[in-house]
Write an enzyme that holds these catalytic residues in place. Structure first.
Site, PDB file in Angstrom:
ATOM      1  N   LYS A  22       0.785  -1.242  -0.113  1.00  0.00           N
ATOM      2  CA  LYS A  22       0.135  -0.060  -0.056  1.00  0.00           C
ATOM      3  C   LYS A  22       1.107   1.401   0.082  1.00  0.00           C
ATOM      4  CE  LYS A  22      -1.755   1.861   4.001  1.00  0.00           C
ATOM      5  NZ  LYS A  22      -1.511   2.984   4.186  1.00  0.00           N
ATOM      6  N   ASN A  23       1.881   1.456   0.822  1.00  0.00           N
ATOM      7  CA  ASN A  23       2.738   2.475   1.126  1.00  0.00           C
ATOM      8  C   ASN A  23       3.597   2.674   0.011  1.00  0.00           C
ATOM      9  OD1 ASN A  23       1.373   3.090   3.142  1.00  0.00           O
ATOM     10  ND2 ASN A  23       2.613   2.359   4.594  1.00  0.00           N
ATOM     11  N   ARG A  94      -3.958  11.021   4.392  1.00  0.00           N
ATOM     12  CA  ARG A  94      -2.871  11.665   4.613  1.00  0.00           C
ATOM     13  C   ARG A  94      -1.896  11.569   3.560  1.00  0.00           C
ATOM     14  NH1 ARG A  94       1.076  14.824   7.566  1.00  0.00           N
ATOM     15  NH2 ARG A  94       2.899  14.020   7.063  1.00  0.00           N
ATOM     16  N   CYS A 118      -4.599  12.763  12.374  1.00  0.00           N
ATOM     17  CA  CYS A 118      -5.629  11.512  12.416  1.00  0.00           C
ATOM     18  C   CYS A 118      -5.274  11.027  13.633  1.00  0.00           C
ATOM     19  CB  CYS A 118      -4.938  10.760  11.289  1.00  0.00           C
ATOM     20  SG  CYS A 118      -3.374   9.987  11.704  1.00  0.00           S
ATOM     21  N   ARG A 123       0.564  15.037  12.790  1.00  0.00           N
ATOM     22  CA  ARG A 123       1.113  14.640  11.278  1.00  0.00           C
ATOM     23  C   ARG A 123       1.248  16.193  10.622  1.00  0.00           C
ATOM     24  NH1 ARG A 123      -1.061   9.047   9.307  1.00  0.00           N
ATOM     25  NH2 ARG A 123       1.178   9.123   8.386  1.00  0.00           N
ATOM     26  N   PRO A 124       2.032  16.694  11.187  1.00  0.00           N
ATOM     27  CA  PRO A 124       2.144  18.227  10.569  1.00  0.00           C
ATOM     28  C   PRO A 124       3.063  17.876   9.101  1.00  0.00           C
ATOM     29  CG  PRO A 124       4.056  17.874  12.378  1.00  0.00           C
ATOM     30  CD  PRO A 124       2.997  16.821  12.482  1.00  0.00           C
ATOM     31  N   ASP A 126       5.712  20.248   8.343  1.00  0.00           N
ATOM     32  CA  ASP A 126       6.767  21.226   7.994  1.00  0.00           C
ATOM     33  C   ASP A 126       8.107  20.702   7.351  1.00  0.00           C
ATOM     34  OD1 ASP A 126       6.783  19.306  10.516  1.00  0.00           O
ATOM     35  OD2 ASP A 126       8.913  20.499  10.811  1.00  0.00           O
ATOM     36  N   ASP A 308       4.595   0.416  11.929  1.00  0.00           N
ATOM     37  CA  ASP A 308       3.488  -0.049  11.517  1.00  0.00           C
ATOM     38  C   ASP A 308       3.143  -1.225  12.049  1.00  0.00           C
ATOM     39  OD1 ASP A 308       3.526   1.760   8.408  1.00  0.00           O
ATOM     40  OD2 ASP A 308       3.073   2.292  10.455  1.00  0.00           O
ATOM     41  N   ARG A 400      -8.592  -0.202   4.606  1.00  0.00           N
ATOM     42  CA  ARG A 400      -7.891   0.951   4.040  1.00  0.00           C
ATOM     43  C   ARG A 400      -6.329   0.113   3.527  1.00  0.00           C
ATOM     44  NH1 ARG A 400      -6.984   6.250   7.187  1.00  0.00           N
ATOM     45  NH2 ARG A 400      -5.463   6.107   5.316  1.00  0.00           N
TER      46      ARG A 400
HETATM   47  C1  EPZ Z   1       4.480   6.758   5.966  1.00  0.00           C
HETATM   48  O1  EPZ Z   1       3.610   7.947   6.878  1.00  0.00           O
HETATM   49  C2  EPZ Z   1       3.592   5.679   6.270  1.00  0.00           C
HETATM   50  N1  EPZ Z   1       2.524   5.946   5.386  1.00  0.00           N
HETATM   51  C3  EPZ Z   1       3.110   5.385   7.544  1.00  0.00           C
HETATM   52  O2  EPZ Z   1       2.213   4.274   7.419  1.00  0.00           O
HETATM   53  C4  EPZ Z   1       4.120   4.949   8.532  1.00  0.00           C
HETATM   54  O3  EPZ Z   1       3.768   4.746   9.898  1.00  0.00           O
HETATM   55  C5  EPZ Z   1       5.138   6.355   8.257  1.00  0.00           C
HETATM   56  O4  EPZ Z   1       5.800   6.514   7.128  1.00  0.00           O
HETATM   57  C6  EPZ Z   1       6.423   6.001   9.341  1.00  0.00           C
HETATM   58  O5  EPZ Z   1       7.006   4.899   8.917  1.00  0.00           O
HETATM   59  C7  EPZ Z   1       2.504   5.947   3.982  1.00  0.00           C
HETATM   60  O6  EPZ Z   1       3.729   5.739   3.574  1.00  0.00           O
HETATM   61  C8  EPZ Z   1       1.409   6.170   3.116  1.00  0.00           C
HETATM   62  P1  EPZ Z   1       6.590  10.289   8.460  1.00  0.00           P
HETATM   63  P2  EPZ Z   1       4.406   9.536   6.792  1.00  0.00           P
HETATM   64  O7  EPZ Z   1       6.556  11.466   7.352  1.00  0.00           O
HETATM   65  O8  EPZ Z   1       5.410   9.762   5.434  1.00  0.00           O
HETATM   66  C9  EPZ Z   1       6.504  13.477  11.613  1.00  0.00           C
HETATM   67  C10 EPZ Z   1       0.109   3.015   7.825  1.00  0.00           C
HETATM   68  O9  EPZ Z   1      -0.185   2.500   9.072  1.00  0.00           O
HETATM   69  N2  EPZ Z   1       6.432  14.614  10.786  1.00  0.00           N
HETATM   70  O10 EPZ Z   1       7.952   9.410   8.129  1.00  0.00           O
HETATM   71  O11 EPZ Z   1       3.332  10.364   7.028  1.00  0.00           O
HETATM   72  C11 EPZ Z   1       5.135  12.531  12.022  1.00  0.00           C
HETATM   73  O12 EPZ Z   1       4.114  13.187  12.356  1.00  0.00           O
HETATM   74  C12 EPZ Z   1       0.676   4.367   7.741  1.00  0.00           C
HETATM   75  O13 EPZ Z   1       0.192   2.653   6.644  1.00  0.00           O
HETATM   76  C13 EPZ Z   1       6.575  15.855  11.094  1.00  0.00           C
HETATM   77  O14 EPZ Z   1       6.855  16.152  12.166  1.00  0.00           O
HETATM   78  O15 EPZ Z   1       5.361   9.404   7.862  1.00  0.00           O
HETATM   79  C14 EPZ Z   1       5.411  11.378  12.444  1.00  0.00           C
HETATM   80  O16 EPZ Z   1       5.429  11.713  14.044  1.00  0.00           O
HETATM   81  C15 EPZ Z   1       0.640   4.943   9.125  1.00  0.00           C
HETATM   82  N3  EPZ Z   1       6.670  16.824  10.093  1.00  0.00           N
HETATM   83  C16 EPZ Z   1       7.056  11.250  11.846  1.00  0.00           C
HETATM   84  O17 EPZ Z   1       7.392  12.482  11.582  1.00  0.00           O
HETATM   85  C17 EPZ Z   1       6.682  16.615   8.719  1.00  0.00           C
HETATM   86  O18 EPZ Z   1       6.496  17.153   7.736  1.00  0.00           O
HETATM   87  C18 EPZ Z   1       7.067  10.093  11.066  1.00  0.00           C
HETATM   88  O19 EPZ Z   1       6.141  10.529   9.929  1.00  0.00           O
HETATM   89  C19 EPZ Z   1       6.353  15.058   8.253  1.00  0.00           C
HETATM   90  C20 EPZ Z   1       6.293  14.036   9.454  1.00  0.00           C
END
Ligand code: EPZ
Length: 421
Positions: A22-23, A94, A118, A123-124, A126, A308, A400
């Protein structure tokens, strides 16, 4: 709303085919915006998130056809002229934010709704914004939308992520493929889904090196051409179903599973007393000697233990011998499955980002509530071994990220069915 009903107590035996990731697919689909030529994705998973991304890309003017019952996606952005990703679609998922980089690279502008928080965290965005600005874009937040513009096109740069965000890595790599000059992306995420995205972009003519390491170098090119790409196997679905025989007993072969996708997860299973054996067609999993030992888990970026799979691992540890400490370091609120497992008789104490699980002899089936995708499936896994009946409500979360989970588990002997209300 559908619910899943599980009668616990049946050891499992048989095989489960692992679908495309999926991801990975959610990052591969927006890549169509980087080319005027067709992009075909095979081994695509049949999930509601994929349908949401389809709707979003169609709203941007792309054509997306689901063929062979959704296992093949035919995408074309020949007529895609809308740079606005609308809140009504983005708020549902997201991963919609993964159109930011491709839209900027294609149009020199992007207007993307903030996805909003969510269940698992705020999940900002920035890190995504800082990376786009490093590539020369101007980004403003207005009325809940990110307004990004780079009228003269993006320019290659050295971009260092403050945290190895998966999505920000994907957005930056996609944007940089068409930027003028070279981009060096530092502190990049290393997940297998990023490696898969780069392989597809390279097939489209992108010049990229270093995927799977913390530094990815992208040499911008004038245009990308079409390609056909097979989506990598879903390591989270794989890990989830590896835990099914670990929890319920018996032995299951995961078809299409690849140990290289799993990082530290396999070591933790071994430590807990679960055997993981590669076979000609995938991976065979069973308990080594009947009991499961308590283990400590810390979720990390790849190749550490995947966040995950944290909820699913907690379901195993609820009936392990001893006390396990699980530390969730990626998301700020990812223990919502804990109170539901407690309803089934688990002994779990949550303090901030740490959950302490004291093993109990067995769990008891109960009506429980799914709160997010991975929490949902952890409750089903727990129900496989619980005494009596477990009813998991709100399974739309489940659909999902998992193709017909009840069919895959029933084929291995689980007493499980979907009930439509
Ligand atoms: C991806 O989300 C995955 N989703 C998530 O899977 C997975 O849990 C996550 O990576 C971590 O491995 C997809 O690939 C579609 P991140 P992503 O940006 O890219 C913070 C599932 O169950 N952050 O690595 O959104 C964020 O809040 C989903 O399949 C910021 O602060 O994850 C989090 O605490 C859930 N600012 C951490 O970083 C930003 O601009 C990791 O987020 C971006 C992220």
């Amino acid at each position: 709303m559908d619910k899943i009903v599980v009668q616990g107590g049946s050891p499992l035996s048989g095989s489960i085919p692992i679908a495309g990731a999926k991801n990975a697919c959610l990052a591969l689909m927006p890549a169509t915006l980087l080319s005027e030529e067709p992009l075909t994705l095979t081994n695509a998973p049949r999930l509601s998130d994929i349908r949401t991304m389809t709707t979003l890309l169609q709203s941007l003017g792309a054509e997306v056809s689901l063929m062979q019952d959704g296992k093949v996606l035919a995408l074309s952005s020949h007529g895609a002229d809308n740079p606005v990703a609308d809140y009504e679609i983005v708020r549902k998922m997201r991963a919609s934010n993964l159109v930011l980089g491709p839209l900027l690279a294609r149009h020199g502008e992007a207007v993307v709704s903030l996805p909003g928080g969510c269940a698992i965290g705020a999940r900002p965005m920035d890190i995504h914004v800082a990376a786009m600005e490093a590539l020369g874009a101007k980004v403003d937040l207005r009325d809940g939308y990110l307004h990004a513009s780079a009228p003269g096109g993006l320019k290659g740069a050295v971009v260092e992520l403050r945290f190895a965000s998966v999505g920000a890595t994907e957005n930056t790599v996609m944007a940089a493929t068409l930027a003028k000059g070279t981009t060096v992306l530092k502190n990049a995420a290393r997940e297998p889904e990023i490696v898969d995205l780069v392989r597809c972009l390279r097939a489209m003519g992108a010049q990229i090196e270093g995927e799977g390491t913390a530094t990815i170098t992208i040499q911008g090119v004038d245009r990308l051409h079409g390609a056909t790409h097979k989506v990598v196997a879903d390591r989270i679905e794989l890990g989830t179903y590896m835990l099914a025989p670990a929890i319920a007993g018996g032995e299951v072969e995961l078809l299409g599973g690849d140990l290289d996708l799993l990082g530290a997860f396999c070591e933790k299973l071994d430590e807990a007393g679960i055997s993981v054996t590669p076979t000609a067609h995938g991976i065979k999993v069973a308990r080594k000697n009947g009991r499961v030992s308590a283990v400590d888990v810390v979720t990390e970026i790849f190749p550490g233990f995947p966040t995950d799979l944290q909820a699913q691992m907690m379901a195993l540890l609820c009936t392990a011998d001893g006390v396990s400490v699980l530390e969730e370091k990626i998301f700020e609120n990812r223990f919502m499955h804990a109170p539901e497992l407690t309803r089934m008789g688990a002994n779990i104490e949550v303090h901030g980002g740490t959950a302490t699980v004291t093993g109990v002899p067995f769990l008891k089936g109960a009506p429980v509530m799914a709160t997010d995708l991975r929490a949902s499936v952890s409750l089903i896994l727990a129900g496989l071994a619980a005494e009596g009946e477990t009813v998991v409500n709100r399974v739309y979360h489940l659909d999902r990220g998992y193709e017909r989970v009840e069919d895959k588990l029933r084929a291995c002997g689980a007493k499980i069915e979907r009930v439509s209300e």
